[in-house]
Write a protein that holds these residues in place. Structure first.
Motif, PDB file in Angstrom:
ATOM      1  N   ALA A   1       0.832  -1.207   0.000  1.00 38.43           N
ATOM      2  CA  ALA A   1       0.000   0.000   0.000  1.00 38.43           C
ATOM      3  C   ALA A   1       0.866   1.256   0.000  1.00 38.43           C
ATOM      4  N   LEU A   2       1.963   1.235   0.742  1.00 35.95           N
ATOM      5  CA  LEU A   2       2.859   2.392   0.799  1.00 35.95           C
ATOM      6  C   LEU A   2       3.512   2.645  -0.551  1.00 35.95           C
ATOM      7  N   SER A   3       3.904   1.574  -1.224  1.00 34.37           N
ATOM      8  CA  SER A   3       4.519   1.715  -2.545  1.00 34.37           C
ATOM      9  C   SER A   3       3.506   2.130  -3.604  1.00 34.37           C
ATOM     10  N   PHE A   4       2.291   1.593  -3.498  1.00 36.01           N
ATOM     11  CA  PHE A   4       1.305   1.793  -4.556  1.00 36.01           C
ATOM     12  C   PHE A   4       0.907   3.256  -4.715  1.00 36.01           C
ATOM     13  N   ASP A   5       0.833   4.000  -3.609  1.00 39.19           N
ATOM     14  CA  ASP A   5       0.392   5.391  -3.727  1.00 39.19           C
ATOM     15  C   ASP A   5       1.533   6.403  -3.577  1.00 39.19           C
ATOM     16  N   GLU A   6       2.787   5.950  -3.674  1.00 40.51           N
ATOM     17  CA  GLU A   6       3.930   6.853  -3.571  1.00 40.51           C
ATOM     18  C   GLU A   6       4.091   7.672  -4.853  1.00 40.51           C
ATOM     19  N   ILE A   7       4.326   8.971  -4.697  1.00 42.85           N
ATOM     20  CA  ILE A   7       4.486   9.821  -5.876  1.00 42.85           C
ATOM     21  C   ILE A   7       5.780  10.639  -5.839  1.00 42.85           C
ATOM     22  N   VAL A   8       6.215  11.085  -4.664  1.00 45.63           N
ATOM     23  CA  VAL A   8       7.371  11.980  -4.597  1.00 45.63           C
ATOM     24  C   VAL A   8       8.647  11.251  -4.996  1.00 45.63           C
TER      25      VAL A   8
END
Length: 271
Positions: free
Chosen positions: A203-210
């Motif tokens: 979940a942390l990887s899936f929504d990472e953008i920066v």
């Protein structure tokens, strides 16, 4: 602790306002994904699933979703291996620098994402580009793994602190070798913690953008980056709302399952 009636009312009102600030905007995104008005007028004149159909047929959104899934799975796999190994080393052994290693593993989650992104971008361009490896999916996976390791490490270390090594010692006293002990004793006790850590890492990887922005390069576009790049296009606004709802669902479900797995009830039922 006993609270007066005005204090209880104030706490309830504060809690409601706090949850409203968090969840009402998400609810508006869901409503706008069903709004037939392309400009997201309010109140919506009706409901439609046309934008969901358009999002499904959007090649850019599908490709970005597939890229996010591959990056999430890759980063989670790396985090599970490294986070578990470090957690066992720190929790089960005493050696010089143990606390420093523990701090170094946890630090990436506390650093600002832009600092991590700039550092990784510089490192990749300095080390990998001279040997022919440019920015792409591989660098995104490595970048995400740097902070995904933290959640796996924390979950596994917390579970190791909950049960003593006497279970493993008893199994070895009865003749089990190291691998048999791990298979029959250690892994069953750690299974829910590994699953919870893996789900949180995904979940942390899936929504990472920066961090993704600094490590993806020009040819890789994850779902959050696709949403960000299409927000300024008025014709894409309804489809962006649909993709945002999908992103929320794909982020919430792993977090919810991980929370259930890591709860005290789930842990107690497996020990």
């Amino acid at each position: 602790m006993h609270l007066s009636r005005p204090a209880r009312v104030a706490l309830r009102v504060g809690a409601v306002l706090g949850f409203a600030v968090i969840y009402v905007p998400l609810l508006l995104v869901v409503v706008n994904s069903l709004n037939p008005d392309r400009s997201s007028g309010w109140p919506p004149p009706g409901l439609t699933f046309d934008w969901w159909r358009d999002a499904w047929h959007s090649a850019g959104a599908r490709d970005a979703l597939w890229t996010s899934l591959k990056a999430g799975v890759g980063a989670t796999a790396i985090a599970l291996v490294l986070g578990t190994l470090v957690a066992f080393a720190v929790s089960r052994y005493r050696f010089f620098g143990r606390e420093a290693i523990s701090f170094a593993v946890v630090l990436p989650i506390a650093l600002p994402g832009i600092v991590t992104g700039v550092a990784l971008n510089t490192a990749f361009r300095t080390v990998l580009e001279p040997i022919g490896i440019g920015l792409g999916l591989f660098t995104v996976i490595v970048g995400h793994a740097t902070f995904c390791v933290v959640v796996v490490f924390n979950n596994v270390a917390a579970r190791l602190r909950r049960f003593a090594g006497s279970y493993e010692e008893a199994a070895m006293d009865l003749g089990a070798d190291t691998f048999r002990t791990f298979r029959d004793i250690t892994f069953p006790l750690m299974r829910s913690a590994l699953a919870a850590g893996g789900l949180l890492a995904f979940a942390l990887s899936f929504d990472e953008i920066v961090v993704t922005t600094f490590t993806a390069g020009a040819g890789v576009q994850t779902l959050p980056i696709w949403i960000f790049s299409n927000m300024a296009r008025p014709q894409q606004a309804p489809v962006v709302n649909v993709v945002a709802v999908v992103l929320v669902l794909l982020s919430v479900i792993p977090v919810y399952v991980a929370q259930r797995l890591s709860s005290d009830t789930a842990a107690g039922s497996r020990v």
